[in-house]
Design a protein around this motif. Structure first.
Motif, mmCIF file in Angstrom:
data_model
loop_
_atom_site.group_PDB
_atom_site.id
_atom_site.type_symbol
_atom_site.label_atom_id
_atom_site.label_comp_id
_atom_site.label_asym_id
_atom_site.label_seq_id
_atom_site.Cartn_x
_atom_site.Cartn_y
_atom_site.Cartn_z
ATOM 1 N N ILE A 49 28.801 42.407 25.594
ATOM 2 C CA ILE A 49 28.752 41.169 26.374
ATOM 3 C C ILE A 49 30.090 40.931 27.065
ATOM 4 N N ASN A 50 31.165 41.142 26.314
ATOM 5 C CA ASN A 50 32.490 40.941 26.892
ATOM 6 C C ASN A 50 32.739 41.879 28.056
ATOM 7 N N MET A 51 32.284 43.126 27.897
ATOM 8 C CA MET A 51 32.468 44.099 28.962
ATOM 9 C C MET A 51 31.639 43.736 30.183
ATOM 10 N N LEU A 52 30.401 43.270 29.933
ATOM 11 C CA LEU A 52 29.521 42.889 31.034
ATOM 12 C C LEU A 52 30.115 41.746 31.834
ATOM 13 N N GLY A 53 30.561 40.715 31.113
ATOM 14 C CA GLY A 53 31.027 39.515 31.797
ATOM 15 C C GLY A 53 32.450 39.641 32.294
ATOM 16 N N GLY A 54 33.266 40.365 31.540
ATOM 17 C CA GLY A 54 34.673 40.483 31.890
ATOM 18 C C GLY A 54 35.556 39.799 30.876
ATOM 19 N N VAL A 55 36.705 40.415 30.577
ATOM 20 C CA VAL A 55 37.558 39.895 29.513
ATOM 21 C C VAL A 55 38.770 39.152 30.032
ATOM 22 N N SER A 56 39.032 39.197 31.344
ATOM 23 C CA SER A 56 40.276 38.588 31.803
ATOM 24 C C SER A 56 40.075 37.170 32.312
ATOM 25 N N LYS B 13 34.529 47.227 35.683
ATOM 26 C CA LYS B 13 35.004 46.034 34.973
ATOM 27 C C LYS B 13 33.851 45.050 34.865
ATOM 28 N N GLY B 14 34.074 43.979 34.106
ATOM 29 C CA GLY B 14 33.008 42.996 33.936
ATOM 30 C C GLY B 14 32.726 42.252 35.228
ATOM 31 N N ALA C 275 36.379 37.790 40.426
ATOM 32 C CA ALA C 275 37.714 37.191 40.514
ATOM 33 C C ALA C 275 38.646 38.093 41.315
ATOM 34 N N ASP C 276 38.599 39.402 41.047
ATOM 35 C CA ASP C 276 39.448 40.346 41.776
ATOM 36 C C ASP C 276 39.107 40.358 43.262
ATOM 37 N N TRP C 277 37.800 40.267 43.525
ATOM 38 C CA TRP C 277 37.354 40.299 44.906
ATOM 39 C C TRP C 277 37.888 39.101 45.691
ATOM 40 N N PHE C 278 37.839 37.916 45.017
ATOM 41 C CA PHE C 278 38.356 36.711 45.671
ATOM 42 C C PHE C 278 39.860 36.814 45.881
ATOM 43 N N ALA C 279 40.550 37.306 44.859
ATOM 44 C CA ALA C 279 42.007 37.442 44.951
ATOM 45 C C ALA C 279 42.348 38.377 46.100
ATOM 46 N N PHE D 191 38.293 33.307 31.205
ATOM 47 C CA PHE D 191 37.845 32.632 29.991
ATOM 48 C C PHE D 191 36.329 32.618 29.890
ATOM 49 N N LEU D 192 35.667 32.395 31.028
ATOM 50 C CA LEU D 192 34.210 32.257 30.975
ATOM 51 C C LEU D 192 33.469 33.582 31.100
ATOM 52 N N GLY D 193 34.217 34.674 31.226
ATOM 53 C CA GLY D 193 33.579 35.989 31.345
ATOM 54 C C GLY D 193 32.553 36.260 30.258
ATOM 55 N N PRO D 194 32.911 36.089 28.968
ATOM 56 C CA PRO D 194 31.939 36.344 27.898
ATOM 57 C C PRO D 194 30.689 35.480 28.011
#
Lengths: 300, 339
Positions: free
Chosen positions: B269-276, B319-320, B326-330, B278-281
């Motif tokens: 789940i963490n990998m799917l949503g992303g770990v970096s 990545k999640g 988030a990376d895309w927006f950044a 807070f709401l990724g999981p």
């Protein structure tokens, strides 16, 4: 808990022989799976979470080949060669893409293939339990050693695993290929700079690891029932073996596997319901007292 | 006051008020989220949807607490599911055997979990990387084996059956589906808010420093072992909360709750949503449960479908989902500023 049964067995030579051989069988099969796992980790630094699937495929390949040809030798060959090819393809096409990535990404790719492989087996061979049956050549009177019953097939199994252990140990330390593999494990950049194709070595080691697991599956096929997902408990146990023995150590895998096999066979007498718990307890004790495992090198 | 100190005081003050501002913002978001979730039953009578949210609460609490270890501290635990199972079993057993009010059982379960997590954590957090992962896995399986073999107390492989009594307290009747739903949402939001506070606190930043460079953190005078142990216990508490929501939902507890696959799913789940983020999981939880529910409806070979989706995330996005977004927006923002 049934300590009386355990004590009774320890004082009877017949029971001692029977339980020890069954422990050795479990241990030797585990060793074949675990040594592949430990080789792949040692060289590629990848924890191959899908290793149990190779064990499963080895068993199914062997069963199909045996049903088609009726030859036990061909069945063993099919189990080993088939999984070697599978390992090579798996490494070159998928795993090689995530070497630089996070460890968790590598685990995720393996996890995906655990799911996919289990379903592939379910589609090809069906979801029900299968059995290969004991080859005719081994349907002979069991040997009696000190009153204990030992089927001849068990001796073959132990012999094959021992030969593999010796060949691997000598091959890695003495032969040229073995030296190149160890060099690649230590410093792949330098090995590559010296004109050696490290991709080939990685693929080869993965194929070798897959082959050993496949061979274990093929050897286990006559004495175990075959089912999709059969690789899973083997995987977890061989993880315990590699962790106890030390990641990357062949001798460690052998000792760890034998210890675990004996714990399983004698534990099932004394603690029938807590046998699995005993294995994990043992693993915790080893990890806490020596985090790198019994034969592991100190953290580099 | 020297010039240097004066300069520091000036920069510190806005940072502090910024932190306070963010805290108010977090609380506000939490309140809005709770209001939206809690008013859901007013618009839809779909029991399936409410059940889905309850399951998301249980798994979401669990997965987010795992991210405190994996994402924030760099502790890849393969045995976090043991606290999920422990929460479910302790809560169920206390309710069945002692018949105390639910809040009492709730607090008692947290206390038991904290005590066990402190002992296990004290042993585990000495180890690093893959060895930490394996020793946590071993403890998980040890607890699972104990549950299976201690059949007279835990029901063995049949699980804790016969239902968990759910007496009414403070006018809340958890046997009522709507009450249970709102309570689950409340626990989820409260848990997330508390974990967010931990993640954004100085302690949370200490954890990030330990993740990035434990040696440096140690040289700066941080007791790394104690910090890791603290977050291990805290994460265990939230995982137990998830387990309790699950136990209330299914009105029982089963050995699968303590099996290692629960930990595996948490990592997944963490990998799917992303770990970096807070709401990724949380995003990962919704994704996985949606995926599980829809795929099992269409094919019996859901392993293949799930596997291919995982491969897409691992080999394609690398990545999640929330990390990717988030990376895309950044990236877009940077490109925009560059112009």
């Amino acid at each position: 808990m049934d300590l009386d049964a355990l004590a009774g067995c320890l004082s009877s030579s017949a029971c001692l022989v029977t339980q020890t051989t069954s422990g050795l069988i479990i241990g030797m099969l585990l060793f074949l799976v675990a040594v592949g796992l430990t080789l792949i980790f040692g060289v590629l630094k990848v924890v191959n979470f899908s290793h149990g699937a190779f064990y499963m495929f080895g068993a199914y390949f062997a069963m199909t080949a045996y049903q088609l040809t009726g030859s036990f030798a061909l069945a063993m060959f099919a189990g080993a060669a088939g999984t070697a090819v599978l390992g090579l393809i798996f490494e070159r096409v998928f795993m090689s893409r995530v070497y630089g990535a996070d460890v968790l990404m590598q685990l995720l790719v393996c996890y995906a293939f655990v799911l996919i492989f289990d379903d592939v087996v379910r589609i090809i061979w069906g979801p029900e339990f299968k059995s290969m049956g004991m080859p005719a050549a081994f349907q002979v009177m069991p040997l009696f050693i000190a009153g204990g019953v030992v089927p001849p097939y068990y001796l073959l199994l132990i012999g094959v695993a021992l030969v593999v252990a010796i060949v691997l140990g000598i091959g890695l330390s003495r032969s040229r290929i073995g030296k190149v593999i160890r060099a690649a494990a230590h410093n792949p950049g330098m090995v590559s700079a010296l004109g050696i194709n490290t991709g080939l070595i990685y693929g080869g080691v993965f194929a070798l690891g897959g082959m050993l697991a496949g061979l274990a599956g093929a050897l286990a096929a006559p004495v175990r029932s075959l089912t999709p997902g059969m690789g899973f408990s083997v995987l977890i146990e061989s993880f315990i073996v590699t962790v106890i023995g030390g990641m990357g150590s062949i001798l460690g895998a052998l000792i760890g596997a034998l210890l675990l096999g004996l714990i399983r066979s004698f534990g099932s007498l004394g603690f029938p319901l807590f046998t699995e718990g005993l294995m994990y307890l043992f693993m915790v004790i080893v990890l806490v007292s020596k985090p790198t495992g019994l034969f592991g090198k100190e953290a580099a | 006051m020297t010039e240097l100190e004066a300069g520091r005081a000036e920069t510190l003050a806005p940072v502090r008020s910024g932190a306070a501002l963010q805290r108010y913002r977090d609380v506000l978001i939490a309140l809005v989220a709770f209001a939206v979730l809690a008013s859901l039953p007013l618009f839809t009578g779909s029991k399936a949807l409410l059940d889905f949210v309850i399951r998301c609460s249980a798994y979401g609490l669990f997965a987010t607490s795992l991210n405190l270890l994996v994402g924030y501290t760099g502790l890849t635990s393969f045995g976090h599911g043991m606290f999920f199972g422990l929460g479910a079993y302790s809560f169920g057993l206390i309710m069945q055997k002692l018949g105390v009010p639910i809040p009492v059982a709730f607090v008692a379960t947290l206390a038991i979990t904290a005590a066990i997590a402190a002992v296990i954590g004290a042993i585990c957090v000495r180890l690093k990387d893959i060895y930490f992962a394996f020793v946590t896995l071993a403890f998980q399986m040890l607890i699972h084996s104990t549950i299976l073999s201690w059949a007279s107390f835990t029901g063995g492989d049949q699980g804790l059956r016969g239902g968990i009594p759910r007496p009414t307290f403070l006018g809340i009747n958890l046997a009522n589906h709507i009450h249970l739903y709102v309570a689950s949402c409340a626990l989820l939001i409260l848990g997330l808010l508390a974990m967010r506070q931990i993640a954004q606190s100085p302690f949370g930043y200490t954890l990030r420093m330990i993740r990035d460079n434990a040696a440096r953190a140690s040289f700066l005078g941080i007791d790394v072992w104690r910090a890791k142990l603290t977050v291990f216990v805290l994460a265990a508490l939230f995982a137990a909360m998830g387990g309790m929501v699950m136990a209330l939902f299914v009105s029982g507890a089963y050995p699968e709750f303590a099996y290692w696959t629960i930990s595996g799913e948490g990592i997944f789940i963490n990998m799917l949503g992303g770990v970096s983020t807070f709401l990724g999981p949380m995003v990962g939880t919704v994704l996985l449960l949606l995926l599980n529910d829809t795929v099992t409806r269409f094919t019996e070979y859901h392993g293949i479908v799930l596997g291919v989706v995982i491969l897409f995330f691992a080999l394609g996005l690398r990545k999640g989902l929330l990390d990717f977004v988030a990376d895309w927006f950044a990236h877009r923002r940077d490109a925009g500023e560059g112009r």
